[in-house]
Design an enzyme around this catalytic site. Sequence first.
Site, PDB file in Angstrom:
ATOM      1  N   THR A   1      -0.339   3.550   7.874  1.00 54.34           N
ATOM      2  CA  THR A   1      -0.368   2.959   6.538  1.00 54.34           C
ATOM      3  C   THR A   1      -0.534   1.372   6.799  1.00 54.34           C
ATOM      4  O   THR A   1      -0.118   0.824   7.725  1.00 54.34           O
ATOM      5  CB  THR A   1       0.684   3.327   5.664  1.00 54.34           C
ATOM      6  OG1 THR A   1       2.093   2.638   6.394  1.00 54.34           O
ATOM      7  CG2 THR A   1       0.894   4.821   5.478  1.00 54.34           C
ATOM      8  N   ASP A   2      -1.091   0.932   5.754  1.00 52.75           N
ATOM      9  CA  ASP A   2      -1.134  -0.776   5.408  1.00 52.75           C
ATOM     10  C   ASP A   2       0.207  -1.238   4.917  1.00 52.75           C
ATOM     11  O   ASP A   2       1.163  -0.335   4.599  1.00 52.75           O
ATOM     12  CB  ASP A   2      -2.561  -0.926   4.988  1.00 52.75           C
ATOM     13  CG  ASP A   2      -2.554  -0.481   3.588  1.00 52.75           C
ATOM     14  OD1 ASP A   2      -1.597  -0.344   2.885  1.00 52.75           O
ATOM     15  OD2 ASP A   2      -3.632  -0.527   3.077  1.00 52.75           O
ATOM     16  N   GLN A   3       0.026  -2.620   4.482  1.00 53.12           N
ATOM     17  CA  GLN A   3       1.363  -3.136   3.969  1.00 53.12           C
ATOM     18  C   GLN A   3       1.500  -2.742   2.362  1.00 53.12           C
ATOM     19  O   GLN A   3       2.424  -2.683   1.916  1.00 53.12           O
ATOM     20  CB  GLN A   3       1.233  -4.736   3.787  1.00 53.12           C
ATOM     21  CG  GLN A   3       1.258  -5.154   4.809  1.00 53.12           C
ATOM     22  CD  GLN A   3       0.966  -6.759   4.845  1.00 53.12           C
ATOM     23  OE1 GLN A   3       0.432  -7.359   4.214  1.00 53.12           O
ATOM     24  NE2 GLN A   3       1.194  -7.646   6.141  1.00 53.12           N
TER      25      GLN A   3
END
Length: 135
Positions: free
Chosen positions: A12-14
């Site tokens: 996942t990203d931020q």
Amino acid sequence: MIYEQRVIFGDTDQMGVVYYANYLRFFEASRAAYWRALGKSYKDLEAAQVALPVVEAHCKYRAPAYYEDLLLVEVEITELRAASMRFGYVVRRGADVLAEGFTRHAVIGPTGRPRALPDELRASLPVRADRKSVV
């Protein structure tokens, strides 16, 4: 063939959404599972002096996936030519389609030149050509 992929935190990203490029990793993992489901592995391809580098990849994103989601990746061969093949993918979370895509692979020999897929491998591959393209 259906491959299960649990989204890990590193996918996942931020914002907590699966980073777009990771779908290509999911495609790759599902391809490896596909070969195993046929009773083969990439090592069998190497033994037959065949490599299948990706020469084209496409992914159409429809909805986000998140950390801990259990994704189902449907993978199948949608085209088989003399020296290339195409895998199609549908990524789902339950009944929701999150992404669709394909990868096209060249069939090359040990010299790096295109070659025909050996007959024994070709005969073992189910091809579903009726699938609608996502392009």
